[in-house]
Design a protein around this motif. Structure first.
Motif, PDB file in Angstrom:
ATOM      1  N   VAL A 166     -62.157  17.165  36.347  1.00  0.00           N
ATOM      2  CA  VAL A 166     -61.397  17.539  35.154  1.00  0.00           C
ATOM      3  C   VAL A 166     -61.497  19.048  34.988  1.00  0.00           C
ATOM      4  O   VAL A 166     -62.589  19.617  35.084  1.00  0.00           O
ATOM      5  N   VAL A 167     -60.351  19.674  34.773  1.00  0.00           N
ATOM      6  CA  VAL A 167     -60.324  21.121  34.530  1.00  0.00           C
ATOM      7  C   VAL A 167     -59.858  21.318  33.091  1.00  0.00           C
ATOM      8  O   VAL A 167     -58.814  20.783  32.696  1.00  0.00           O
ATOM      9  N   PHE A 168     -60.631  22.058  32.320  1.00  0.00           N
ATOM     10  CA  PHE A 168     -60.319  22.304  30.915  1.00  0.00           C
ATOM     11  C   PHE A 168     -58.919  22.900  30.791  1.00  0.00           C
ATOM     12  O   PHE A 168     -58.557  23.836  31.518  1.00  0.00           O
ATOM     13  N   GLY A 169     -58.109  22.373  29.865  1.00  0.00           N
ATOM     14  CA  GLY A 169     -56.721  22.780  29.697  1.00  0.00           C
ATOM     15  C   GLY A 169     -56.527  24.236  29.300  1.00  0.00           C
ATOM     16  O   GLY A 169     -55.401  24.731  29.309  1.00  0.00           O
ATOM     17  N   GLY A 170     -57.610  24.936  28.965  1.00  0.00           N
ATOM     18  CA  GLY A 170     -57.487  26.353  28.613  1.00  0.00           C
ATOM     19  C   GLY A 170     -57.652  27.263  29.822  1.00  0.00           C
ATOM     20  O   GLY A 170     -57.501  28.480  29.717  1.00  0.00           O
ATOM     21  N   PHE A 171     -57.980  26.691  30.987  1.00  0.00           N
ATOM     22  CA  PHE A 171     -58.125  27.529  32.182  1.00  0.00           C
ATOM     23  C   PHE A 171     -56.753  27.916  32.731  1.00  0.00           C
ATOM     24  O   PHE A 171     -55.788  27.158  32.632  1.00  0.00           O
ATOM     25  N   SER A 172     -56.724  29.101  33.336  1.00  0.00           N
ATOM     26  CA  SER A 172     -55.472  29.662  33.845  1.00  0.00           C
ATOM     27  C   SER A 172     -55.045  28.970  35.142  1.00  0.00           C
ATOM     28  O   SER A 172     -55.821  28.231  35.766  1.00  0.00           O
ATOM     29  N   ALA A 173     -53.801  29.278  35.561  1.00  0.00           N
ATOM     30  CA  ALA A 173     -53.279  28.739  36.820  1.00  0.00           C
ATOM     31  C   ALA A 173     -54.178  29.146  37.985  1.00  0.00           C
ATOM     32  O   ALA A 173     -54.426  28.365  38.903  1.00  0.00           O
ATOM     33  N   LYS A 174     -54.693  30.368  37.934  1.00  0.00           N
ATOM     34  CA  LYS A 174     -55.518  30.840  39.042  1.00  0.00           C
ATOM     35  C   LYS A 174     -56.829  30.053  39.112  1.00  0.00           C
ATOM     36  O   LYS A 174     -57.267  29.640  40.190  1.00  0.00           O
ATOM     37  N   SER A 175     -57.453  29.833  37.950  1.00  0.00           N
ATOM     38  CA  SER A 175     -58.700  29.051  37.924  1.00  0.00           C
ATOM     39  C   SER A 175     -58.432  27.619  38.379  1.00  0.00           C
ATOM     40  O   SER A 175     -59.234  27.025  39.104  1.00  0.00           O
ATOM     41  N   LEU A 176     -57.309  27.079  37.937  1.00  0.00           N
ATOM     42  CA  LEU A 176     -56.950  25.710  38.325  1.00  0.00           C
ATOM     43  C   LEU A 176     -56.736  25.643  39.842  1.00  0.00           C
ATOM     44  O   LEU A 176     -57.243  24.733  40.517  1.00  0.00           O
ATOM     45  N   HIS A 177     -56.040  26.629  40.366  1.00  0.00           N
ATOM     46  CA  HIS A 177     -55.756  26.696  41.796  1.00  0.00           C
ATOM     47  C   HIS A 177     -57.054  26.720  42.609  1.00  0.00           C
ATOM     48  O   HIS A 177     -57.218  25.954  43.575  1.00  0.00           O
ATOM     49  N   GLU A 178     -57.972  27.563  42.164  1.00  0.00           N
ATOM     50  CA  GLU A 178     -59.258  27.712  42.846  1.00  0.00           C
ATOM     51  C   GLU A 178     -60.013  26.377  42.914  1.00  0.00           C
ATOM     52  O   GLU A 178     -60.573  26.004  43.938  1.00  0.00           O
ATOM     53  N   ARG A 179     -59.954  25.633  41.790  1.00  0.00           N
ATOM     54  CA  ARG A 179     -60.660  24.347  41.726  1.00  0.00           C
ATOM     55  C   ARG A 179     -59.950  23.279  42.566  1.00  0.00           C
ATOM     56  O   ARG A 179     -60.600  22.458  43.214  1.00  0.00           O
ATOM     57  N   ILE A 180     -58.618  23.297  42.542  1.00  0.00           N
ATOM     58  CA  ILE A 180     -57.850  22.334  43.353  1.00  0.00           C
ATOM     59  C   ILE A 180     -58.188  22.538  44.831  1.00  0.00           C
ATOM     60  O   ILE A 180     -58.440  21.582  45.578  1.00  0.00           O
ATOM     61  N   LEU A 181     -58.225  23.809  45.240  1.00  0.00           N
ATOM     62  CA  LEU A 181     -58.513  24.123  46.645  1.00  0.00           C
ATOM     63  C   LEU A 181     -59.921  23.713  47.032  1.00  0.00           C
ATOM     64  O   LEU A 181     -60.141  23.074  48.064  1.00  0.00           O
ATOM     65  N   ASP A 182     -60.886  24.112  46.191  1.00  0.00           N
ATOM     66  CA  ASP A 182     -62.282  23.839  46.529  1.00  0.00           C
ATOM     67  C   ASP A 182     -62.534  22.337  46.638  1.00  0.00           C
ATOM     68  O   ASP A 182     -63.269  21.883  47.513  1.00  0.00           O
ATOM     69  N   ALA A 183     -61.894  21.575  45.743  1.00  0.00           N
ATOM     70  CA  ALA A 183     -62.103  20.123  45.754  1.00  0.00           C
ATOM     71  C   ALA A 183     -61.269  19.443  46.836  1.00  0.00           C
ATOM     72  O   ALA A 183     -61.507  18.294  47.174  1.00  0.00           O
ATOM     73  N   GLY A 184     -60.256  20.121  47.354  1.00  0.00           N
ATOM     74  CA  GLY A 184     -59.350  19.500  48.323  1.00  0.00           C
ATOM     75  C   GLY A 184     -58.624  18.322  47.700  1.00  0.00           C
ATOM     76  O   GLY A 184     -58.574  17.221  48.263  1.00  0.00           O
ATOM     77  N   ALA A 185     -58.063  18.555  46.510  1.00  0.00           N
ATOM     78  CA  ALA A 185     -57.489  17.448  45.725  1.00  0.00           C
ATOM     79  C   ALA A 185     -56.246  16.865  46.387  1.00  0.00           C
ATOM     80  O   ALA A 185     -55.446  17.593  46.969  1.00  0.00           O
ATOM     81  N   SER A 186     -56.084  15.542  46.254  1.00  0.00           N
ATOM     82  CA  SER A 186     -54.881  14.866  46.755  1.00  0.00           C
ATOM     83  C   SER A 186     -53.824  14.754  45.678  1.00  0.00           C
ATOM     84  O   SER A 186     -52.652  14.539  45.975  1.00  0.00           O
ATOM     85  N   ALA A 187     -54.249  14.814  44.421  1.00  0.00           N
ATOM     86  CA  ALA A 187     -53.298  14.660  43.319  1.00  0.00           C
ATOM     87  C   ALA A 187     -53.805  15.411  42.107  1.00  0.00           C
ATOM     88  O   ALA A 187     -54.998  15.698  41.995  1.00  0.00           O
ATOM     89  N   VAL A 188     -52.858  15.729  41.212  1.00  0.00           N
ATOM     90  CA  VAL A 188     -53.204  16.349  39.936  1.00  0.00           C
ATOM     91  C   VAL A 188     -52.550  15.498  38.849  1.00  0.00           C
ATOM     92  O   VAL A 188     -51.418  15.043  39.008  1.00  0.00           O
ATOM     93  N   ILE A 189     -53.299  15.266  37.773  1.00  0.00           N
ATOM     94  CA  ILE A 189     -52.740  14.528  36.634  1.00  0.00           C
ATOM     95  C   ILE A 189     -52.688  15.493  35.460  1.00  0.00           C
ATOM     96  O   ILE A 189     -53.684  16.145  35.136  1.00  0.00           O
ATOM     97  N   THR A 190     -51.525  15.599  34.826  1.00  0.00           N
ATOM     98  CA  THR A 190     -51.375  16.551  33.731  1.00  0.00           C
ATOM     99  C   THR A 190     -50.455  15.981  32.657  1.00  0.00           C
ATOM    100  O   THR A 190     -50.096  14.799  32.697  1.00  0.00           O
ATOM    101  N   ALA A 191     -50.076  16.804  31.688  1.00  0.00           N
ATOM    102  CA  ALA A 191     -49.094  16.426  30.661  1.00  0.00           C
ATOM    103  C   ALA A 191     -48.022  17.498  30.664  1.00  0.00           C
ATOM    104  O   ALA A 191     -48.297  18.637  31.051  1.00  0.00           O
ATOM    105  N   ASN A 192     -46.812  17.119  30.219  1.00  0.00           N
ATOM    106  CA  ASN A 192     -45.774  18.160  30.172  1.00  0.00           C
ATOM    107  C   ASN A 192     -46.265  19.317  29.310  1.00  0.00           C
ATOM    108  O   ASN A 192     -46.214  20.473  29.710  1.00  0.00           O
ATOM    109  N   GLU A 193     -46.783  18.983  28.105  1.00  0.00           N
ATOM    110  CA  GLU A 193     -47.334  19.993  27.211  1.00  0.00           C
ATOM    111  C   GLU A 193     -48.484  19.378  26.446  1.00  0.00           C
ATOM    112  O   GLU A 193     -48.537  18.170  26.263  1.00  0.00           O
ATOM    113  N   GLY A 194     -49.392  20.226  25.973  1.00  0.00           N
ATOM    114  CA  GLY A 194     -50.373  19.784  24.993  1.00  0.00           C
ATOM    115  C   GLY A 194     -49.948  20.320  23.642  1.00  0.00           C
ATOM    116  O   GLY A 194     -48.985  21.088  23.556  1.00  0.00           O
TER     117      GLY A 194
END
Ligand code: PRX
Length: 655
Positions: A166-194
Motif C-alpha cells: 500500500v502506498v499512501f495516497g499523498g505520495f507523488s507519482a515519482k515516489s509511487l513509481h519508485e515503489r512500483i519498480l522496487d516491488a516489481g508489481a504486476s498490478a496497481v489498484i487505485t480510485a479515479n479520485e479521492g
C-alpha cells in the motif's frame, strides 16, 4: 518549556479506575507480571500457545521458532493459514450480521457493512483479481483513498496470496513509481479520485504519471474504483479496468489460498537513513499474531466496542489497527475518508458522538492541532461512549496528554501511548490499560513477550535514568522478516555487529525512569518524524539536488509546535545566492518541487541559502551546526574545524 524538558519532569501517575480494571482482559499488575513471567520462563510455548489460540490454522505448525539462520527468523513455519480467512470467514458462524465497518465519507455520508457483506465483497474482488491472472506471490500496489474498497483490496490480496504494497495516497507519482519498480508489481489498484476536505485528489492521474515514468512493464493491470462521478482524463485500454466491471457477476465465494506461515503478507515502504525507501517485508502468521494479540491486549477489545483508528491504510498503523487487528478480532470499527478539520474542527468529536465510538486511537499531531483550533470544542459533544484512548507515531507532550485525558476522555479513559514501528508490525511498548498506571509522555512497559532494553554502544544495558539505544533482545513473531530484495541492508540496519548482531536495533534513543517506564527521546539516525510520518533527510536532499537549480542540499529537523518536527533545508544553488523577492520565489519553487518529487508531507517549512554548506576540512557537512541554525539557537559549538565560517551568517538569514 520544550517538550523534552516537560517530558523529563513528568511524574504524575494515572492508574486505571477499579471499574476499568475489573472488566479488562489483562486485569491488574499481577496479571501483567504473570504473563511476563510466563514469557520469560517458557518463551517458545508462550508464543506457541498464543498462536494456537488466536489464529485459525489450516494445518497446525509443529515448530514455534527456527533461529538457525538468525537474524532471518522463521515462526510457526510449517503451519498453513490464510489471513483473510482469519479476518472474515471464521467470524461468519457467529458474527455474520455484526457490523464490520462504519464508513463515514468526507461529505458525511455513512455506509455500513456487516461481516457477511464484507466477506462477499472481498470474495468477488478476489475472484476479479484472479480473472486477471493475478496469483499467489504477485505484488500488487494499492494506491487508494480511505474507503471500504481499500480494505477489500488488501483483504482480497491476502485471500489470493498476492503480496500487497500500500502506498499512501499523498505520495507523488515519482515516489509511487519508485515503489512500483522496487516491488516489481504486476498490478496497481487505485480510485479515479479521492475526496479530502471537500476537494478531489487525482489518484488515477498520479498512477498514469507513475506508470509513464518507464520500466513499469511488469504492471499489466490498473484497477480503478470509481469514487466520484468524474471520469478519468486518460484511459489505457487493455491495462485499465473499472473495479465495478471487474467484480460484476463474480462468484460470491472464493476459496482462500492456503499460505505457508512464512510467506510474505505485504511490503510497506518506509524511510531510512539513505535516500532509498526500504520495503519492509512482513510474514503471514507472525504478523497476524502480532496484530491480533496486541489489539486484544492494548485496546482491551470487547464485543460491543466501536473502535476508531484515524490512521490511513498507507501507514503501518492502518495495516495493523484498521485492516487486520480489528477484523481479525471481529470488532466493529469506524473508517473515515476525510480530514479532522473539515468542515470544521468539530469533525472528530461529532463522529465519536454520532457513531458512539468507545475506543479512539489517533496521533499526537492531530491532538495538538485540534487543541489549537478549539480546546473547548469536545465539551460541546456527548463523548460519554468513550472508554479508552490511544496515541501513536511520536512522543506526546504531557500538556497535550492531559488535555486528551481530561477534555476528550472526561478523566475516565486510560490513554495507551503505543510505541512501535513499521518494522515491528504491532505495538511493542504500551500500557495494558487495565493493568499499567500511565504517565503523560511515557509509553510505559513492554508487552509480555517483548524483551525490550536500553543499551550503550557496546550492547551493555544502561542504568535507569541514562539514555541509550532502544533494542529488543529476542526475536518476536511480528518483526519484519527482511527488506524486500535487500537482505544485507536488513542485517546491517537492524542487527548490526556493534550490538553483537543479536539485538533488534530500533533506531530510537530512550531512557527508563525509576519505575522502569520507557521514555522515547527520538531517532538516532537521519530520520525525521513530521506529524508522525517518517521521512529520511537523505530522501529530501536527493529530491532537492534533482532540481536543476540546486547544487547541494542538507536537510535537518527542528521542533514544531503541531507537527512535532518540521523540515528545514539548507541549499546551495548553481546560480548566485538569491536575496529578497528572488529568494522567496526560489523558496516557493523548491517547496513545490519537493511536494511533487516526494509528496506534500515532505515539504520543507524553511529553506535557507548559502554559497556553501558548513563543512569540515575533510568535506563532511557539520549537521549539528545546521540543527542549531534551524532552531534559531546561538552557535556555541566548536567551529574551529570549519572550513568557511562566514557562510554560517548567510544560512542564519530567513527567507
Ligand atoms: O521514533 C519512533 C516513533 O515513530 C517511529 C516509527 O515510525 P513508523 O515506522 O512510521 O511507525 C509509526 C507508527 C507505529 C519510531 O521509531 N514513534 C512511534 N510511536 C511512538 C514513537 N515515538 C514516541 N512514542 C510513541 N508512542
Amino acid at each position: 518549556m520544550s517538550t523534552l524538558d516537560s517530558i523529563l519532569k513528568e511524574t504524575r501517575l494515572f492508574p486505571p479506575s477499579d471499574e476499568f480494571r475489573h472488566r479488562a482482559t489483562i486485569s491488574g499488575m499481577a496479571a501483567y507480571n504473570d504473563l511476563c513471567e510466563q514469557a520469560d520462563s517458557h518463551y517458545l510455548s508462550f508464543w506457541g500457545d498464543l498462536a494456537r489460540e488466536q489464529i485459525s490454522w489450516k494445518k497446525p505448525f509443529s515448530r514455534v521458532l527456527d533461529d538457525s539462520n538468525a537474524p532471518f527468523f522463521k515462526w510457526f513455519d510449517d503451519g498453513m493459514l490464510n489471513v483473510s480467512y482469519n479476518c472474515l470467514d471464521r467470524h461468519l458462524a457467529l458474527h455474520a450480521n455484526k457490523l464490520a465497518i462504519i464508513f463515514e465519507a468526507d461529505d458525511g455520508a455513512v455506509t455500513r457493512v456487516t461481516y457477511a457483506e464484507l466477506h462477499r465483497r472481498v470474495c468477488q474482488f478476489a475472484n476479479g483479481l484472479k480473472s486477471l491472472g493475478l496469483k499467489r506471490g504477485d505484488r500488487i500496489v494499492v494506491y487508494m483513498p480511505m474507503s471500504i474498497e481499500a480494505i477489500v483490496a488488501m483483504q482480497a490480496c491476502a485471500r489470493i496470496g498476492a503480496i500487497h504494497s500500500v502506498v499512501f495516497g499523498g505520495f507523488s507519482a515519482k515516489s509511487l513509481h519508485e515503489r512500483i519498480l522496487d516491488a516489481g508489481a504486476s498490478a496497481v489498484i487505485t480510485a479515479n479520485e479521492g475526496l479530502r476536505g471537500g476537494k478531489p485528489v487525482a489518484l488515477k492521474a498520479v498512477c498514469d504519471e507513475a506508470l509513464a515514468h518507464g520500466d513499469c512493464d511488469s504492471v499489466r493491470h490498473l484497477v480503478v474504483y470509481q469514487r466520484t462521478n468524474n471520469g478519468c482524463s486518460h484511459w489505457q485500454d487493455g491495462r485499465d479496468i473499472w473495479w465495478h466491471k471487474l467484480t460484476e457477476g463474480q462468484p460470491e465465494q472464493c476459496e482462500p489460498e492456503w499460505m505457508n506461515a512464512e510467506d510474505p503478507l505485504f511490503i510497506l515502504y518506509t524511510s531510512g537513513s539513505t535516500g532509498k525507501p526500504k520495503g519492509i517485508q512482513h510474514s503471514t502468521a507472525g504478523y497476524l499474531l502480532g496484530a491480533l494479540n496486541s489489539f486484544r491486549w492494548v485496546f482491551d477489545i470487547k464485543p460491543n466496542d466501536v473502535f476508531w483508528c484515524t490512521a490511513d491504510v498507507g501507514w503501518i498503523t492502518g495495516h495493523s489497527y484498521v485492516c487486520y487487528g480489528p477484523l481479525g478480532n471481529a470488532a466493529t470499527q469506524v473508517i473515515f475518508e476525510g480530514v479532522p478539520t473539515y468542515p470544521d474542527a468539530n469533525r472528530f468529536w461529532q463522529m465519536i458522538e454520532r457513531h458512539k465510538v468507545s475506543i479512539f486511537y489517533t496521533a499526537p499531531t492531530a491532538i495538538r492541532s485540534l487543541i489549537k483550533l478549539g480546546a473547548d470544542l469536545p465539551k460541546q459533544h456527548d463523548l460519554s461512549s468513550l472508554r479508552l484512548l490511544g496515541t501513536v507515531g511520536e512522543p506526546i507532550n504531557p500538556e497535550a496528554w492531559i488535555w486528551y485525558y481530561e477534555t476528550v476522555g472526561g478523566s475516565r479513559c486510560p490513554i495507551v501511548d503505543t510505541w512501535w514501528q513499521t518494522e515491528t508490525g504491532s505495538a511493542m511498548i504500551s500500557p495494558l490499560p487495565g493493568a499499567i498506571a500511565t504517565k503523560p509522555g511515557s509509553c510505559t512497559l513492554p508487552l509480555p513477550g517483548i524483551i525490550a532494553d536500553i543499551v550503550d554502544e557496546s550492547g551493555a544495558p544502561v542504568e535507569p535514568g541514562k539514555g541509550g539505544f532502544l533494542v529488543i533482545k529476542k526475536p518476536f513473531p511480528s518483526l519484519l522478516r527482511t527488506i524486500w530484495g535487500d537482505p544485507e541492508r536488513f542485517k546491517k540496519t537492524y542487527f548490526p555487529e556493534e550490538f553483537n548482531g543479536k539485538y533488534y536495533l530500533a533506531g530510537d534513543s530512550s531512557h527508563r525512569d525509576e519505575n522502569g517506564y520507557f521514555w522515547i527521546m527520538g531517532r538516532i539516525d537521519d530520520v525525521l518524524n513530521v506529524s508522525g510520518h517518517r521521512l529520511g533527510t537523505m530522501e529530501i536532499e536527493s529530491a532537492l539536488v534533482a532540481n536543476p537549480l540546486v547544487a547541494e542540499a542538507a536537510v535537518v529537523g527542528k521542533p514544531h509546535e503541531i507537527k512535532g518536527e518540521a523540515v528545514v533545508a539548507f541549499v546551495v544553488l548553481k546560480q548566485a545566492r538569491p536575496t529578497g523577492d528572488d529568494a522567496r520565489k526560489v523558496v516557493e519553487a523548491l517547496k513545490n518541487w519537493v511536494a511533487h518529487e516526494i509528496g506534500k508531507i515532505a515539504m520543507p517549512d524553511d529553506i535557507r541559502f548559502g554559497d556553501n554548506l558548513p563543512k569540515t576540512r575533510s568535506g563532511k557537512i557539520m549537521r549539528r551546526l545546521l540543527r542549531a541554525i534551524a532552531r534559531g539557537e546561538a552557535i556555541t559549538q566548536d567551529t574551529s574545524t570549519l572550513e568557511n565560517p562566514a557562510i554560517l551568517q548567510q544560512l542564519q538569514q530567513p527567507n
